[in-house]
Structure formats: structure tokens, C-alpha cells
Scaffold this active site. Structure first.
Site, PDB file in Angstrom:
ATOM      1  CG  ASN A  12      10.981  -6.198  52.359  1.00  0.00           C
ATOM      2  OD1 ASN A  12      11.974  -6.108  53.075  1.00  0.00           O
ATOM      3  ND2 ASN A  12       9.798  -5.733  52.716  1.00  0.00           N
ATOM      4  CG  ASP A  14       7.287  -8.523  48.055  1.00  0.00           C
ATOM      5  OD1 ASP A  14       7.943  -8.270  49.096  1.00  0.00           O
ATOM      6  OD2 ASP A  14       6.599  -7.674  47.467  1.00  0.00           O
ATOM      7  CE  LYS A  41       4.174  -1.207  53.859  1.00  0.00           C
ATOM      8  NZ  LYS A  41       3.260  -1.871  52.932  1.00  0.00           N
ATOM      9  N   GLY A  42       9.875   0.868  50.463  1.00  0.00           N
ATOM     10  CA  GLY A  42      10.835   1.866  50.000  1.00  0.00           C
ATOM     11  C   GLY A  42      11.215   1.632  48.549  1.00  0.00           C
ATOM     12  CD  GLU A 141       7.850  -2.339  54.678  1.00  0.00           C
ATOM     13  OE1 GLU A 141       6.863  -3.076  54.672  1.00  0.00           O
ATOM     14  OE2 GLU A 141       8.647  -2.269  53.713  1.00  0.00           O
ATOM     15  CG  ASN A 187      -3.833   2.381  55.448  1.00  0.00           C
ATOM     16  OD1 ASN A 187      -3.922   2.668  56.643  1.00  0.00           O
ATOM     17  ND2 ASN A 187      -3.284   1.253  55.039  1.00  0.00           N
ATOM     18  NE  ARG A 225     -14.068   3.597  51.043  1.00  0.00           N
ATOM     19  CZ  ARG A 225     -13.879   4.511  52.005  1.00  0.00           C
ATOM     20  NH1 ARG A 225     -14.539   5.646  51.980  1.00  0.00           N
ATOM     21  NH2 ARG A 225     -13.016   4.285  52.980  1.00  0.00           N
ATOM     22  CB  ALA A 250       3.156  -2.636  45.184  1.00  0.00           C
ATOM     23  CB  ALA A 251      -2.487  -0.612  44.954  1.00  0.00           C
ATOM     24  N   GLY A 252      -0.628   0.990  46.953  1.00  0.00           N
ATOM     25  CA  GLY A 252      -0.322   2.174  47.758  1.00  0.00           C
ATOM     26  C   GLY A 252       1.053   2.737  47.430  1.00  0.00           C
ATOM     27  CG  ASP A 253       4.421   0.512  48.133  1.00  0.00           C
ATOM     28  OD1 ASP A 253       4.303   1.238  49.145  1.00  0.00           O
ATOM     29  OD2 ASP A 253       4.592  -0.721  48.200  1.00  0.00           O
ATOM     30  CB  ALA A 283      -0.040  -0.847  41.117  1.00  0.00           C
TER      31      ALA A 283
HETATM   32  O1  RIB Z   1       3.505  -2.290  50.116  1.00  0.00           O
HETATM   33  C1  RIB Z   1       3.767  -3.573  49.653  1.00  0.00           C
HETATM   34  C2  RIB Z   1       5.066  -4.066  50.204  1.00  0.00           C
HETATM   35  O2  RIB Z   1       4.946  -4.242  51.607  1.00  0.00           O
HETATM   36  C3  RIB Z   1       5.517  -5.413  49.694  1.00  0.00           C
HETATM   37  O3  RIB Z   1       6.281  -5.304  48.521  1.00  0.00           O
HETATM   38  C4  RIB Z   1       6.262  -6.018  50.863  1.00  0.00           C
HETATM   39  O4  RIB Z   1       7.611  -6.222  50.636  1.00  0.00           O
HETATM   40  C5  RIB Z   1       6.003  -5.068  52.037  1.00  0.00           C
HETATM   41  O5  RIB Z   1       7.083  -4.232  52.259  1.00  0.00           O
END
Ligand code: RIB
Length: 305
Positions: A12, A14, A41-42, A141, A187, A225, A250-253, A283
Site C-alpha cells: 500500500n 499510506d 502489511k506484506g 490483506e 493480536n 505489553r 507498523a509496530a506489529g509488522d 518502530a
Molecule cells: O500494519 C500497518 C499497515 O496496515 C499500514 O502500513 C497500512 O498500509 C495497512 O496495511
């Protein structure tokens, strides 16, 4: 030698607006800074893994438009293998509209565009990339049957299959997909939906229920946490280093990318989870998705292997 990771997932652009508080329905808020950044996300997880030392093959679909051109150029600059990124002449590239409040929390709406036309046959055409992959890393996604094709190919090629089930489909995940997954990283919201427990259910109950669906390694992510990890013979929690969060996008990514690299390198699960938590924390200290993903030297300083 770098380990190979294949990421099949979304790409994507953003469009981010910082704001003091998130608007209520019907409310207009005068926000602050606007930022345009590479996301999805990818793509985020692919770039995260590449920055942390893996050799990453990214399988994705972009529109034939300016956002797609910019995204592809940025992946090449980042060092991703892009041979299996295809373009759709009819669908636009994916876009995410993101609001980030003063506490760093976000709301995100994705217009998937070409991500929706990433099909199982695109994965099959990328079969050679799966050979010698240590980890296949997936999110949701892109269409579910595409994720399934990638998980099956990953399983057949002997890779560890990691699924970050984000966003979680309304009717959960097919058993056929879960049966190919080695490491699941929901999550707490995604986990509740997957095992049909109410939002706010106890994390231990969630992790136990997730283990009950047969996935060998459950890594429940809990934001600031940290993470709760449950396998047949391990059960532990990891707390991330404290940071000043400005944007959790994007912390999760970053977490998933770092975990994939550590697992590809055969690190013990506890060390891998610590590393992932630290990557997620780093991140969150910067604005934007891919601009915020940590580099190997800073992660090494915060959380040495
Ligand atoms: O995890 C964050 C992402 O979620 C963003 O970069 C956005 O594009 C969505 O895919």
C-alpha cells in the site's frame, strides 16, 4: 549467509495525518502533519525482514500507476527480490488512510485495489522462490485463497509457515489454512475473533484456546505489553523495552519481520520473541510504516542476540 524469507502479501501507499485526537463519527478535526509513506502489511514485513539481514522475496501485486511505480522503486532500493511483483492494468495500487493521535494510536482504512487481484496462480508462478526458503511469512490483506496457496507451497517446500492473521476475516480462518501454519501471531482482538471469545478475554485463556486449534506455536501480541508465547513445551511472556511511542503503525509488522528473521536463523524462541518485541518498540518511536522499521545495527544495540 542470509536466510531466505518469502513474503506473500499486500503493498500500500499510506496517507497519514497526525491529529491531537481521533474524530468521532460526524466530527471534523483540524489535524497536524501529513505524511505519505510506503506501507501495507506484506511490504512492511518484507522490508522489516530485509533490513534485519534476511534475503527476502516479495510476492505482491501493484496497480499500473504512480503509487505502484514509487512502491516498486522503493522495494528495489530496499534490496527486496521483486521478480514476482506483478502489475494490474485495471485496478489501482492499494492505499491506506491512517489517522494517528497524540498517544501514537492509529485507525486505518485500507482500499485494497490491486492487492485483491493477487491470485493463487501468481503464487504458483513464484514457486522457485519458495525453494530453500527458511520461512514463508503471510498476512491477510490479500485474498484468503492466495494466502492458502502460499501456506501450502511453504509447507510443501519445508519452510516454517508464519501467519499474522491481520486483518482477521469476519468468519474466522479455514482449518485448511491453519493446518499449514507453524507460527501464528494474532493480536488480542484477532485472537478473540478466531477462537470466538469476547473482546477483553483473558490473554492466558486466549492463548490456550489458540493452542487448542492445533497451531504448534502461538505468539499472542499485546502491544506495549509485549507478547505471550505458548507451544507444546514452552509458555512465557516477553515485555518490550520502554520507549516514547509517537506512531504505532507498523509496530506489529516490525515484530513479525524480526520474528521471521530470528526463526529463519534458528534462534531459540525466547530470544526470537525478545528481538521481535524490541523491533516493534523501535518502530513505534518514528512516524510512518516503512520509514519507521528498524535497521540491524540499532536493533542489535537495543537487543543484542
Ligand atoms: O500494519 C500497518 C499497515 O496496515 C499500514 O502500513 C497500512 O498500509 C495497512 O496495511
Amino acid at each position: 549467509m542470509p536466510q531466505r524469507i518469502v513474503v506473500v502479501g499486500s503493498a500500500n501507499t499510506d496517507l497519514v495525518c497526525l491529529t491531537g485526537h481521533l474524530p468521532q463519527p460526524g466530527e471534523t478535526v483540524l489535524g497536524g502533519r501529513f505524511v505519505q509513506a510506503a506501507g501495507g502489511k506484506g511490504a512492511n514485513q518484507a522490508v522489516a525482514a530485509q533490513r534485519l539481514g534476511a534475503e527476502v522475496w516479495f510476492v505482491a501485486r501493484l496497480g499500473d500507476d504512480a503509487y505502484g511505480d514509487a512502491a516498486l522503486a522503493s522495494y528495489r532500493l530496499a534490496g527486496l527480490h521483486t521478480d514476482h511483483i506483478t502489475r494490474d492494468a485495471k485496478a489501482p495500487s492499494g492505499v491506506a488512510l491512517i489517522l494517528v493521535d497524540a498517544a501514537g494510536e492509529n485507525v486505518i482504512v485500507v482500499a485494497p485495489g490491486a492487492n485483491e487481484t493477487l491470485r493463487p496462480d501468481h503464487v504458483e508462478h513464484a514457486e522457485s522462490a519458495f525453494e530453500e526458503a527458511a520461512v514463508v511469512l503471510l498476512q491477510l490483506e490479500v485474498p484468503l485463497d492466495t494466502a492458502l496457496a502460499a501456506a501450502q507451497l511453504g509447507r510443501a517446500s519445508g519452510a516454517q509457515v508464519m501467519l499474522n492473521p491481520a486483518p482477521m476475516p469476519a468468519d474466522g480462518l479455514p482449518a485448511e489454512l491453519l493446518s499449514c501454519v507453524d507460527v501464528l501471531t494474532p493480536n488480542t482482538t484477532e485472537a478473540s475473533r478466531l477462537v470466538d471469545l469476547p473482546d477483553g478475554a483473558d490473554d492466558e485463556a486466549l492463548a490456550a484456546a489458540l493452542r487448542g486449534i492445533g497451531v504448534p506455536t502461538v505468539v499472542l501480541t499485546r502491544g506495549a505489553r509485549g507478547a505471550l508465547v505458548v507451544t507444546a513445551d514452552a509458555h512465557f511472556a516477553v515485555t518490550p523495552p520502554a520507549v516514547d511511542a509517537v506512531d504505532t503503525t507498523a509496530a506489529g509488522d516490525a515484530f513479525n519481520g524480526a520474528l521471521a528473521v530470528a526463526l529463519a536463523e534458528n534462534r531459540p524462541l525466547l530470544a526470537a520473541t525478545r528481538r521481535a518485541c524490541a523491533a516493534g518498540a523501535l518502530a513505534a518511536t518514528r512516524v510512518g510504516a516503512q520509514p519507521s522499521l528498524p535497521r540491524l545495527d540499532e536493533l542489535d544495540r537495543l537487543c543484542p542476540m
